[in-house]
Design an enzyme around this catalytic site. Structure first.
Site, PDB file in Angstrom:
ATOM      1  N   ASP A   1       0.884  -1.162   0.000  1.00  0.00           N
ATOM      2  CA  ASP A   1       0.000   0.000   0.000  1.00  0.00           C
ATOM      3  C   ASP A   1       0.920   1.209   0.000  1.00  0.00           C
ATOM      4  OD1 ASP A   1      -1.544   2.158   0.665  1.00  0.00           O
ATOM      5  OD2 ASP A   1      -2.631   1.173   2.301  1.00  0.00           O
TER       6      ASP A   1
ATOM      7  N   TYR B   1       2.004  -0.438  14.872  1.00  0.00           N
ATOM      8  CA  TYR B   1       0.977  -0.640  13.857  1.00  0.00           C
ATOM      9  C   TYR B   1       1.090   0.411  12.760  1.00  0.00           C
ATOM     10  CZ  TYR B   1      -3.440  -1.378  11.579  1.00  0.00           C
ATOM     11  OH  TYR B   1      -4.391  -1.646  10.640  1.00  0.00           O
TER      12      TYR B   1
ATOM     13  N   LYS C   1      -2.766  -2.804   8.186  1.00  0.00           N
ATOM     14  CA  LYS C   1      -2.964  -4.263   8.167  1.00  0.00           C
ATOM     15  C   LYS C   1      -2.103  -4.880   7.088  1.00  0.00           C
ATOM     16  CE  LYS C   1      -5.694  -6.438  10.995  1.00  0.00           C
ATOM     17  NZ  LYS C   1      -4.988  -7.075  12.069  1.00  0.00           N
ATOM     18  N   ASP C   2      -1.812  -6.184   7.246  1.00  0.00           N
ATOM     19  CA  ASP C   2      -0.919  -6.858   6.309  1.00  0.00           C
ATOM     20  C   ASP C   2      -1.756  -7.591   5.277  1.00  0.00           C
ATOM     21  OD1 ASP C   2       0.091  -6.880   9.217  1.00  0.00           O
ATOM     22  OD2 ASP C   2      -1.112  -8.687   9.005  1.00  0.00           O
TER      23      ASP C   2
HETATM   24  C1  F6R Z   1      -7.426  -0.534   7.807  1.00  0.00           C
HETATM   25  C2  F6R Z   1      -7.176   0.822   7.284  1.00  0.00           C
HETATM   26  C3  F6R Z   1      -8.116   1.902   7.620  1.00  0.00           C
HETATM   27  C4  F6R Z   1      -7.465   2.934   8.546  1.00  0.00           C
HETATM   28  C5  F6R Z   1      -8.453   4.044   8.955  1.00  0.00           C
HETATM   29  C6  F6R Z   1      -7.786   5.124   9.795  1.00  0.00           C
HETATM   30  O1  F6R Z   1      -6.477  -1.431   7.340  1.00  0.00           O
HETATM   31  O2  F6R Z   1      -6.191   1.054   6.610  1.00  0.00           O
HETATM   32  O3  F6R Z   1      -9.313   1.426   8.158  1.00  0.00           O
HETATM   33  O4  F6R Z   1      -6.970   2.303   9.700  1.00  0.00           O
HETATM   34  O5  F6R Z   1      -8.988   4.655   7.808  1.00  0.00           O
HETATM   35  O6  F6R Z   1      -6.740   5.642   9.070  1.00  0.00           O
HETATM   36  P1  F6R Z   1      -5.832   6.865   9.551  1.00  0.00           P
HETATM   37  O7  F6R Z   1      -5.304   6.493  10.909  1.00  0.00           O
HETATM   38  O8  F6R Z   1      -4.784   6.948   8.508  1.00  0.00           O
HETATM   39  O9  F6R Z   1      -6.721   8.077   9.583  1.00  0.00           O
HETATM   40 MG    MG Z   2      -3.803   2.502   3.079  1.00  0.00          MG
HETATM   41 MG    MG Z   3      -5.013  -2.383   2.306  1.00  0.00          MG
END
Ligand code: F6R
Ligand code: MG
Ligand code: MG
Length: 372
Positions: free
Chosen positions: A12, A234, A237-238
């Site tokens: 990503d 963190y 996700k992987d």
């Molecule tokens: C799950 C994912 C999203 C983010 C969420 C918060 O794998 O990537 O659900 O965790 O959108 O993102 P931030 O912390 O970047 O605002």
């Molecule tokens: Mg992302």
């Molecule tokens: Mg992803």
């Protein structure tokens, strides 16, 4: 004839409107680079660039074997280039999976995920590629068990003499970095005892049993990189990919797809912290939106032809998966209604690498001894 290696390397490196989708321009940029610095330089034979949600997937074929430095460097450089473009254009999470500036021989541990297999091409060789978004490598535990060990899923385990001998599963403890091989049907219960604990154990590879060389025995390979562990905190996700060989001694393509027909519960979804159904979708629907989800899987079917890729066919783009998808949507509603409660929200151990520990730390001084 040379053995063919299939390398699927993913990361990503930035997405559109939050963690939603890889923009078309970014995929086009990746294609141009793989053509110019891969195919034209005769490093790779062929490639297919696609996405599942915010994950950019580089599928390549070549004759250099697994873990070949120049192939990993090609993928790394492609991701770096896309991340730079994403940063310049202020895409969301630009460069999020690239944990360092310096490439050091292999992308493993640097953020991207890798699934590679080296095969001796059969007379006709179907290869299925599955890619998930908003979940983790062990999301493949249940489907792979059903595909390679469950006779209620795979008719060939009962009625095809080429598959009745069963399969061998390589299972990884993702925290301790230990592996174990378990054979089915004879060790089916032991296998389930491990892989049912999806927070700790992930199926890494599946092999055909018997005295076959690995290039003939390899049946499936999952990318099990734990991004959160690699970064020490963190960072996303992987989201895994999985390569599966089908037909002629392996489960048929339809038996492989049948493994995804439940829409089983996986961890991931919003903030990598919620359980929800893994919905099999077409490429068109590989764009998680509601509550950043629900988690999705796409499946692409290829023929491997003299080291190249013919295809793909978008495997879940079929009405026969509509009932699975409808069930997933119902389960999504039900799980969402639990809000911040387990089992929708994952348990503390799985939350270890999120922001929750900081919240708990703040509250710590306010706890006092209780006689209850
Ligand atoms: C799950 C994912 C999203 C983010 C969420 C918060 O794998 O990537 O659900 O965790 O959108 O993102 P931030 O912390 O970047 O605002
Ligand atoms: Mg992302
Ligand atoms: Mg992803």
């Amino acid at each position: 004839m040379a053995l063919t290696t299939i390398s699927c390397i993913k990361a990503d490196v930035g997405s559109l409107a939050g963690h939603i989708i890889v923009p078309e321009e970014m995929k086009e940029m990746a294609r141009k680079n793989l053509k110019k610095n891969g195919v034209d330089k005769k490093l790779i034979n062929d490639f297919h660039v696609f996405n599942c949600g915010d994950d950019l997937e580089l599928l390549m074929t070549h004759y250099n074997g697994n873990n070949y430095e120049k192939i990993h460097k090609l993928a790394w450089d492609t991701f770096m280039m896309c991340a730079d473009w994403a940063k310049k254009n202020k895409l969301y999470g630009a460069g999020q999976d690239l944990l360092t500036d310096a490439f050091s021989g292999n992308v493993k541990g640097l953020g991207p995920g890798v699934a590679e297999m080296t095969i001796k091409e059969r007379k006709s060789d179907p290869l299925l590629v599955f890619a998930c978004d908003k979940t983790e490598p062990s999301a493949f535990n249940l489907p792979l068990f059903r595909i390679f060990a469950d006779p209620f899923n795979t008719a060939g385990l009962v009625i095809d003499p080429n598959t009745t001998m069963g399969f061998s599963f390589e299972v990884l403890d993702v925290y301790k970095h230990q592996k174990i091989a378990l054979k089915t049907p004879e060790e089916m219960y032991e296998l389930l005892a491990l892989i049912g604990t999806t927070s700790t154990y992930a199926i890494k590879r599946v092999f055909k049993k018997g005295n076959l060389p690995p290039e003939e025995a390899i049946a499936a390979e999952v990318c099990t990189e734990k991004l959160s562990m690699a970064a020490g905190k963190y960072v996303g996700k992987d989201d895994p990919v999985c390569l599966v060989r089908s037909q002629s001694g392996f489960p048929a393509t339809g038996e492989v797809l049948e493994g995804f027909a439940l829409g089983h519960l996986v961890s991931g979804w919003m903030r990598g912290s919620h359980r929800g159904p893994l919905m099999p979708v077409s490429q068109h629907d590989a764009t998680p939106t509601r509550f950043d989800g629900p988690p999705r899987v796409v499946g692409l079917g290829f023929q491997i032809v003299n080291g190249k890729l013919y295809g793909p066919r978008d495997l879940f783009d079929d009405v026969s998966f509509d009932i699975t998808r409808k069930r997933c949507l119902k389960v999504m509603e039900y799980m969402r209604a639990h809000g911040p409660f387990e089992p929708h929200r994952v348990d503390e151990k799985e939350l270890e690498y999120t922001t929750l520990p900081d919240v708990l730390k703040k509250l710590q001084p306010r706890f006092s001894k209780s006689s209850d």
